[in-house]
Design a protein around this motif. Structure first.
Motif, PDB file in Angstrom:
ATOM      1  N   THR A  26       0.819  -1.215   0.000  1.00 25.22           N
ATOM      2  CA  THR A  26       0.000   0.000   0.000  1.00 25.22           C
ATOM      3  C   THR A  26       0.849   1.261   0.000  1.00 25.22           C
ATOM      4  N   LEU A  27       2.149   1.136  -0.247  1.00 27.02           N
ATOM      5  CA  LEU A  27       3.055   2.277  -0.117  1.00 27.02           C
ATOM      6  C   LEU A  27       2.729   3.388  -1.108  1.00 27.02           C
ATOM      7  N   VAL A  28       2.289   3.059  -2.326  1.00 29.57           N
ATOM      8  CA  VAL A  28       1.945   4.084  -3.308  1.00 29.57           C
ATOM      9  C   VAL A  28       0.875   5.000  -2.746  1.00 29.57           C
ATOM     10  N   THR A  29      -0.194   4.406  -2.213  1.00 27.88           N
ATOM     11  CA  THR A  29      -1.281   5.201  -1.647  1.00 27.88           C
ATOM     12  C   THR A  29      -0.851   5.908  -0.374  1.00 27.88           C
ATOM     13  N   ASP A  30      -0.089   5.217   0.474  1.00 26.01           N
ATOM     14  CA  ASP A  30       0.337   5.815   1.734  1.00 26.01           C
ATOM     15  C   ASP A  30       1.157   7.077   1.503  1.00 26.01           C
ATOM     16  N   LEU A  31       2.118   7.035   0.602  1.00 30.80           N
ATOM     17  CA  LEU A  31       2.953   8.202   0.346  1.00 30.80           C
ATOM     18  C   LEU A  31       2.156   9.321  -0.326  1.00 30.80           C
ATOM     19  N   ALA A  32       1.318   8.961  -1.296  1.00 31.03           N
ATOM     20  CA  ALA A  32       0.511   9.986  -1.964  1.00 31.03           C
ATOM     21  C   ALA A  32      -0.422  10.670  -0.968  1.00 31.03           C
ATOM     22  N   ASN A  33      -1.045   9.877  -0.105  1.00 30.73           N
ATOM     23  CA  ASN A  33      -1.939  10.475   0.885  1.00 30.73           C
ATOM     24  C   ASN A  33      -1.162  11.321   1.888  1.00 30.73           C
TER      25      ASN A  33
END
Length: 847
Positions: free
Chosen positions: A420-427
């Protein structure tokens, strides 16, 4: 890892066998007849007039219809086995087929790059290699001219020319039918037929039709699709062509021709040759989707591909050729109008996971080309002259769309430790730096179908106008001076219409760091430092992760730089050659020549141009500064040749020494993320060639022929640029440029009782080690290997029927054509493979 390593004893055996087959290059002209059996009857049109091959001060080799048939040459890819000094490779689809001569060719599938090796069919140049690699039909001969041919054949011949002549209509009626069964790793069949004949004394016609169907020689694991086809590298096409000859009188004739070819095939998957650490992440998502490190087995010929690799191709053309003999000169005029269409899909990550793909419905290439050439030629006792003009008007349109699959986001996240790192960093970035930001749901940051679903449309129009002269003056009883000049004006205009991208996670990064996504500014540095402190992710990892989240096809910045660019080039090419015939059997010559390959535009999304990253801040201010333009390719060459005949003209033995120096050389390099074009300031190829043809007088049915080429093709040493993929080329050998090429063939024909004949033919090729990757990664090295083809048959003495048993790659040699970085998989490498062993039975009937 090195591919295709062989036991030394077997390797020596193969070399010895090939050397025993023949030691020099195949030279067999269209005028050859069984009862003649002398080499001085071979004719060529290397200087656009019919001449004896031993009288032409050019390194040219001609292959007649009989040899081409015995060697199984159906398209130009088959020619490489019998022609030393040539390397022909195919990669992501049939259009991406590239020819190289003496180590020089064009890398990559970008149609903005033109060919270094020209393909000419019946006097009409094909402006890209890929549009000339279809079924060639009934052949009269193929000539290979090595070295720059910029005077008579114009631009995009900086390495040489492959000149194809097909059979013309005949007034005597005849028909030919051929049927084949194909076996081996891929079963199939082929059927072709032709008819020719006259209609009175003035008109003759020829028609030809063929279809070939073959299973794929690569099995496909689809991992649930959406791909359903479980084979790759299959073949399914048909072709028709026709010619009408109007022979008005002894002085005037007009030849009109038309052809159409359609293909519907699946090509081309590429197995893993080296799997890096990213294979663990892929297998964590889809078990078995990529071979794990240490378990790679590319020659099992089982590939992993969950996405469609279909390709639909249509190639068609019309042309007319007028020849008119006047009292003191001959007028020739050739007009052609051709079009080419390709729609192709691709499993762009070359794995069983659904990471990135190209859909057949949104990826296409269209190419139209109108050409006109006219020339007048004459001669007297001491002077042969020629003046001409050539005009080309071409238009191409490329639509390129790369989309994200369902596994892109978790795959990229796993590379950083969490799916989920893509979403975590973007958020995290959005919440910290974007007022009123609405958090993204897991999986919504890079959704299925995200990327560039509509596609980028690249339109390029080009016109070229040339005036040329080519002349030979007898300055002594046996000494000739040949000189020629050609002036070429090229104008091109390219329009870049980038599609909108749909990647919400990248939108966050571009909003926070600006559309240019420049991480080097002080503001970006402060943001990275603050966010790193809060998230615990190191700044270099943030930069790398932002770059992979915003791969070129994911970035909205491109849709803001739609624009048009143009260029104009004026180049003067030519040659100067001095030849002397010491006696009837010995000609020596020296030639200085200059060649030219047109510059152009990189028709792609890219973040690097040459050795520098694209400055999107500047490009946004002025879209026309998008650094898509690249320089022309200029080469100066010297060749020394010795042409000899021996043993009552039954032996031809020629030797050449050559050197070509490139002022600039166009290089198209794939770095695992995208292609970027680099003009290298300085490159060269130098070496020597020997060729032999022998008709033994004591064995009338035996023909021995072959050749050896040594070519050292290297980049000049240059100062470091700071880009690893460029800097490693300094002073190194070209990719796909083995130093040694050896080819040869043995043909033996004889008579049986009861009016029957027999045939035995063996041809082979050995090339030394070569690096098959444009960036010379050591993982892409292919060791030297040998290929052998054979054919045996019996038939009627009057050629009314014949049955032949044949085999290709008889030893089932495993080798790679081209190695490349696994897309978006650092440390992993894939390769396009050579064809495995195949065999078949062919029946021919002629009436």
């Amino acid at each position: 890892m090195r591919i295709g390593e062989e036991d030394k004893v077997m390797k020596l055996f193969k070399k010895s066998l090939l050397a025993g087959v023949a030691t020099a290059m195949a030279v067999s002209g269209a005028a050859f007849a069984q009862e003649t059996r002398t080499v001085d009857t071979i004719t060529v049109t290397a200087q656009k007039r019919e001449q004896g091959i031993q009288d032409v001060p050019v390194a040219v080799t001609a292959y007649d219809a009989e040899l081409l048939q015995n060697a199984g040459v159906r398209d130009l890819k088959d020619l490489a086995v019998i022609a030393p000094g040539i390397n022909i490779t195919s990669t992501s689809n049939e259009f991406v087929t590239t020819a190289r001569i003496r180590g020089i060719g064009t890398v990559g599938d970008n149609p903005g790059l033109e060919s270094s090796v020209g393909i000419v069919i019946n006097g009409v140049p094909r402006a890209r290699n890929g549009v000339g690699f279809n079924d060639l039909g009934e052949l009269e001969r193929i000539e290979v001219l090595r070295g720059p041919q910029g005077t008579l054949f114009g631009a995009n011949t900086s390495a040489g020319i492959i000149n194809i002549t097909t059979a013309r209509p005949e007034f005597e009626t005849s028909t030919n039918v051929e049927a084949s069964y194909i076996g081996g790793d891929a079963n199939g069949w082929a059927l072709s037929g032709s008819a020719t004949g006259g209609f009175g004394d003035l008109v003759a016609a020829r028609v030809y039709a063929a279809t070939r169907q073959r299973d794929g020689f690569q099995d496909v694991q689809t991992f649930g699709g959406p791909r359903t086809e479980n084979e790759d590298a299959n073949q399914s096409f048909y072709t028709v062509s026709g010619q009408v000859l109007f022979d008005f009188n002894d002085d005037v004739n007009l030849l009109i021709g038309a052809d159409y070819t359609e293909r519907d095939e699946d090509c081309c998957g590429a197995p893993s040759i080296v799997s890096g650490p990213t294979a663990l992440a892929l297998n964590g998502l889809v078990p078995g989707s990529r071979a794990l490190p240490g378990s790679e087995d590319p020659f099992s010929r089982t590939i992993r591909s969950n996405r469609d690799t279909s390709q639909q191709i249509a190639d068609q053309g019309l042309q007319g050729e007028l020849n008119w003999d006047f009292d003191n000169f001959t007028l020739t005029a050739i007009l052609s109008d051709r079009s080419y269409r390709l729609d192709s899909g691709q499993d762009t990550d070359f794995t069983g996971a659904d990471v990135v793909f190209r859909d057949t419905n949104t990826n296409s290439f269209r190419f139209n080309n109108l050409t006109f050439e006219t020339r007048i030629a004459g001669q007297n006792d001491r002077f042969d002259w020629m003046f001409g003009m050539f005009y080309s008007d071409e238009g191409l349109r490329r639509v390129d769309s790369i989309q994200m699959g369902a596994h892109f986001e978790p795959y990229l996240g796993l590379l950083g430790g969490s799916p989920t790192l893509v979403t975590d960093l973007a958020n995290g970035l959005g919440a910290a730096f974007i007022p009123g930001f609405t958090p993204l749901a897991v999986g919504a940051g890079t959704p299925l179908g995200g990327g560039n679903p509509i596609g980028d449309a690249f339109q390029q129009n080009g016109e070229s106008l040339s005036f040329f002269t080519h002349n030979t003056l007898a300055i002594g009883e046996n000494t000739d001076l040949t000189f020629g000049l050609r002036h070429t004006t090229t104008e091109k205009e390219a329009t870049f219409d980038f599609g909108d991208s749909n990647v919400p996670a990248c939108d966050v990064w571009e909003t926070v760091f600006g559309d240019a996504l420049d991480f080097s500014t002080p503001t970006a540095g402060a943001i990275l430092a603050g966010f790193s402190a809060g998230s615990g992710v190191p700044i270099p990892s943030l930069v790398q992760f932002g770059t992979f989240t915003c791969l070129p096809f994911a970035r909205d910045v491109y849709s803001q730089i739609d624009h048009t660019q143009s260029l104009e080039e004026n180049e003067l090419t030519g040659l100067l050659s001095l030849s002397h015939r010491f006696n009837d059997d010995f000609l020596a010559y020296g030639t200085l020549s200059r060649g030219y390959k047109a510059g152009g535009f990189n028709l792609d999304r890219f973040t690097q141009a040459g050795s520098s990253a694209v400055d999107f801040t500047s490009v946004l201010a002025d879209p026309t500064s998008y650094p898509a333009q690249f320089d022309p390719e200029i080469v100066n060459s010297f060749e020394l040749g010795f042409k000899t005949e021996w043993a009552n003209d039954t032996v031809l033995a020629n030797f050449y020494i050559f050197r070509s120096d490139f002022e600039t050389y166009q290089l198209n390099t794939f770095n695992g993320i995208g292609f970027f074009v680099t003009s290298i300031d300085g490159a060269q190829t130098q070496g020597a060639e020997a060729e032999l043809l022998w008709f033994p007088e004591s064995m009338p049915g035996l023909t021995l022929q072959g050749g050896v080429t040594y070519a050292d093709a290297t980049y000049d040493e240059f100062a470091p640029t700071g880009t690893a993929d460029v800097d490693r080329l300094s002073g190194q050998n070209f990719s796909l440029a083995p130093e040694w090429y050896t080819s040869g063939s043995v043909t033996y024909e004889g008579n049986l009782e009861n009016g029957m004949t027999w045939l035995a033919h063996l041809d082979g090729r050995w090339v030394s080690e070569q690096n098959t990757g444009s960036d010379l990664d050591p993982e892409k090295i292919q060791e030297g290997y040998a290929l052998f083809n054979g054919r045996v048959g019996i038939g009627a003495e009057d050629e009314s029927w014949r049955v032949e048993l044949w085999g290709r790659n008889l030893a089932d040699e495993d080798y790679i054509q081209v190695g490349f970085d696994g897309p978006f998989q650092p440390g992993s490498f894939n390769a396009f493979l050579g064809s495995p062993r195949s065999w078949g039975v062919t029946f021919r009937s002629r009436r």
